[in-house]
Scaffold this active site. Structure first.
Site, short mmCIF file in Angstrom:
data_model
loop_
_atom_site.label_atom_id
_atom_site.label_comp_id
_atom_site.label_asym_id
_atom_site.label_seq_id
_atom_site.Cartn_x
_atom_site.Cartn_y
_atom_site.Cartn_z
N GLU A 38 0.87 3.83 1.84
CA GLU A 38 1.32 4.27 3.16
C GLU A 38 2.54 3.46 3.62
O GLU A 38 3.49 4.01 4.19
CB GLU A 38 0.21 4.09 4.21
CG GLU A 38 -1.07 4.86 3.92
CD GLU A 38 -2.09 4.00 3.18
OE1 GLU A 38 -1.73 3.37 2.16
OE2 GLU A 38 -3.25 3.98 3.60
N HIS B 199 0.85 -1.19 0.00
CA HIS B 199 0.00 0.00 0.00
C HIS B 199 0.89 1.25 0.00
O HIS B 199 2.02 1.22 0.50
CB HIS B 199 -0.89 0.01 1.24
CG HIS B 199 -2.02 -0.98 1.19
ND1 HIS B 199 -3.09 -0.95 2.06
CD2 HIS B 199 -2.26 -2.02 0.35
CE1 HIS B 199 -3.93 -1.92 1.77
NE2 HIS B 199 -3.45 -2.60 0.74
N CYS C 211 -6.09 1.49 5.95
CA CYS C 211 -6.65 0.23 6.46
C CYS C 211 -5.99 -0.10 7.81
O CYS C 211 -5.10 0.62 8.26
CB CYS C 211 -6.40 -0.89 5.46
SG CYS C 211 -4.65 -1.34 5.34
N CYS D 285 -2.09 -0.42 7.58
CA CYS D 285 -1.40 0.87 7.43
C CYS D 285 -1.57 1.75 8.67
O CYS D 285 -0.62 2.42 9.09
CB CYS D 285 -1.89 1.58 6.18
SG CYS D 285 -1.43 0.71 4.67
#
Lengths: 154, 154
Positions: free
Chosen positions: A58, A56, A86, A89
């Site tokens: 992040e 991801h 999420c 993260c």
């Protein structure tokens, strides 16, 4: 420059990374990490390219920022991310001690900064970043909506 | 071999990795990922070495396992980890679609598989691994207790 303008400027950078991700066929999410008014890390979602569901924006941005600061905490650093993080993260953001977390649009399905879970606001964990939502919300949200609409047409 | 013995055998491998981590000055947590009865990934916590608060055993093991299977899901794979995963790792386990998660000992401070949060059991997220706790609980717990006791003496 007003504080709002600063937040919008950095979110616009994250949004630009998200747009590049969309062009590469990735779910369009972008993130930048800022320290002392300068961007020290930029990343977009790369789950498809890396065949890695943990890649991801992040997580990748945190990895870049850690390299940039040469340490293992991001104290005094702010993250701007186009979509609400999420659980994974949000957990990483807490571990890294991100100071301020600016979010573009909410994720009503898996958002872990207040929407579904509230990991960044959980006082049982050892750090709580300050969280602000809705920075360029419409642009961040529209980009995701268009991406998924086009995907369904394919 | 009884099923219990299999779980203990793989947890013993994770425990061995955790012991190596302790010797290297890392918080002693180890993880292995198993598919079709064979270990496909082994990792220990490396946060100190990598100066990266996201370099938990589970994250590193997922990365290794993804390379091993060449795909971006770990469907049909089981994880054995000596300590209950945190929010970040539990989120990654859900993303990777780990089938069965075997945990050594609970983490009452940041455990996210039922102790503080229950990310692996949250039916609002799109996958729930089957979770079993207490595999070699005493050995996993003792290793952590000893490590922190010695750290306080330094």
């Amino acid at each position: 420059m007003r504080e709002d303008d600063t937040a919008q400027r950095f979110m616009a950078e994250a949004l630009s990374l998200a747009r590049q991700a969309a062009e590469a066929g990735e779910v369009p999410v972008g993130a930048v990490i800022v320290r002392g008014g300068a961007v020290i890390a930029r990343a977009a979602n790369r789950t498809e390219e890396k065949k890695d569901p943990t890649a991801h924006a992040e997580m990748l941005a945190i990895g870049e920022a850690l390299k940039a600061v040469g340490g293992w905490r991001l104290t005094g650093c702010d993250m701007y991310v186009t979509l609400e993080p999420c659980a994974m993260c949000a957990g990483a953001i807490v571990h890294a001690r991100i100071q301020n977390l600016y979010i573009g649009t909410e994720d009503p399905k898996t958002g872990a900064c207040g929407s579904v879970l509230d990991i960044t606001g959980d006082t049982r964990l050892n750090h709580q970043p300050h969280v602000e939502k809705g920075i360029l919300r419409e642009e961040c949200s529209d980009l995701l909506k268009c991406f998924f609409r086009q995907l369904r047409r394919k």
